[in-house]
Design a protein around this motif. Structure first.
Motif, short mmCIF file in Angstrom:
data_model
loop_
_atom_site.label_atom_id
_atom_site.label_comp_id
_atom_site.label_asym_id
_atom_site.label_seq_id
_atom_site.Cartn_x
_atom_site.Cartn_y
_atom_site.Cartn_z
N ASN A 7 36.61 34.69 34.17
CA ASN A 7 35.83 34.68 35.14
C ASN A 7 35.69 35.95 35.87
OD1 ASN A 7 34.20 31.93 34.58
ND2 ASN A 7 35.78 30.67 34.85
N VAL A 8 36.57 36.09 36.51
CA VAL A 8 36.40 37.21 37.16
C VAL A 8 38.37 37.55 37.82
CG1 VAL A 8 36.17 38.43 39.38
CG2 VAL A 8 34.81 37.07 38.74
N THR A 10 40.89 40.24 38.14
CA THR A 10 41.12 41.59 38.91
C THR A 10 42.71 42.46 39.22
OG1 THR A 10 39.45 41.29 40.97
CG2 THR A 10 41.37 42.46 42.00
N GLU A 143 37.75 45.49 38.44
CA GLU A 143 37.28 44.27 39.07
C GLU A 143 36.86 44.01 37.73
OE1 GLU A 143 35.77 41.42 42.30
OE2 GLU A 143 34.27 41.64 40.87
N ASP A 145 33.96 41.34 35.61
CA ASP A 145 32.69 39.88 36.19
C ASP A 145 32.68 39.80 34.73
OD1 ASP A 145 31.61 37.82 36.96
OD2 ASP A 145 31.73 38.64 39.21
N ASP A 147 30.32 36.61 34.22
CA ASP A 147 29.46 36.22 34.78
C ASP A 147 28.38 37.38 35.00
OD1 ASP A 147 29.11 33.95 34.25
OD2 ASP A 147 30.41 34.10 36.13
N THR A 148 28.31 38.60 35.22
CA THR A 148 27.57 39.87 36.51
C THR A 148 27.87 40.94 34.94
OG1 THR A 148 29.56 40.61 37.61
CG2 THR A 148 27.54 39.32 38.48
N GLN A 149 28.61 40.56 33.50
CA GLN A 149 28.76 41.81 32.88
C GLN A 149 29.20 43.08 33.67
OE1 GLN A 149 26.32 38.90 29.88
NE2 GLN A 149 26.69 41.70 29.18
N LYS A 150 30.12 43.31 34.34
CA LYS A 150 29.95 43.82 34.86
C LYS A 150 31.67 44.41 35.33
CE LYS A 150 26.94 45.79 37.80
NZ LYS A 150 26.07 46.09 38.93
N SER A 159 30.81 51.28 38.86
CA SER A 159 30.50 50.31 38.55
C SER A 159 29.72 50.47 36.93
CB SER A 159 30.11 48.79 38.91
OG SER A 159 29.20 49.12 39.70
N LYS A 173 34.22 32.18 28.62
CA LYS A 173 34.81 30.69 30.58
C LYS A 173 35.56 29.70 30.36
CE LYS A 173 31.02 31.14 32.61
NZ LYS A 173 29.00 31.64 33.12
#
Length: 197
Positions: A7-8, A10, A143, A145, A147-150, A159, A173
């Protein structure tokens, strides 16, 4: 085979700026005899990590305790060469959950998505920013992410967005490979079959 949900993430970063790293360098062919996915991490970058006597080469990044983390920051054209899945098995088994590069070989990228290692393609300019940041401070965190595809350099907030196939994104996910995805639909498939009988 299910893998860790993504998911995320870091993490600190392991930098490997070498370009045109092929799958035989990631996992040499002599280690491809096993059919189980475990144990390949021991031989990740084997010929770069160890000398002929099996002693760690001090100048290779994986042998340098300065750099640790679940993100491998790689040079351009990472994963070229043969289509062996074992290269990604080795990355995953070693502990990497994300590989960042300005260019991936297509087959390698798809193997990553099937095995649970997120391949993040960024611009060459942002790759240079990340390499410089990690060189200046090895404790630098990034990081990722899904979900945000960042992907974000946390120390500066810089970013970039990255692309991922929607189907593979959902599988990542949920920690699914293609078989797990189908097994997850077993109840729906059985209900569909009942309605067709």
């Amino acid at each position: 085979m299910a893998y860790d949900k993504f998911n995320v993430l870091t993490s600190t970063v392991v930098p490997l700026p070498t370009e045109n790293v092929d799958t035989d360098q990631i996992i040499p062919a002599r280690f491809l005899k096993a059919t189980e996915r475990e144990g390949f991490g021991d031989n990740l970058f084997r010929d770069w990590r160890y000398d002929v006597e099996g002693n760690p080469k001090k100048d290779f990044v994986l042998n340098d305790s300065t750099y640790t983390g679940k993100i491998l920051l790689a040079g351009r054209n990472f994963g070229s060469g043969s289509s062996r899945e074992h290269a990604v098995w080795a990355l995953y088994d070693y502990g990497f959950r994300c590989v960042v590069s300005s260019f991936f070989a297509d087959i390698f990228k798809n193997n990553c998505l099937n095995i649970g290692v997120l391949p993040v393609t960024i611009s060459p300019e942002f790759a240079d920013v990340l390499f410089a940041a990690v060189e200046a401070d090895p404790s630098t965190e990034v990081e990722v992410d899904i979900d945000t595809q960042k992907i974000t350099l946390l120390s500066t907030g810089q970013s970039e967005s990255f692309d991922i196939n929607a189907y593979k994104k959902e599988n990542m996910k949920n920690g699914f490979d293609d078989i797990d995805y189908l097994l997850n639909l077993k109840g729906e498939i059985e209900e569909f079959e009942k309605g067709r009988a």
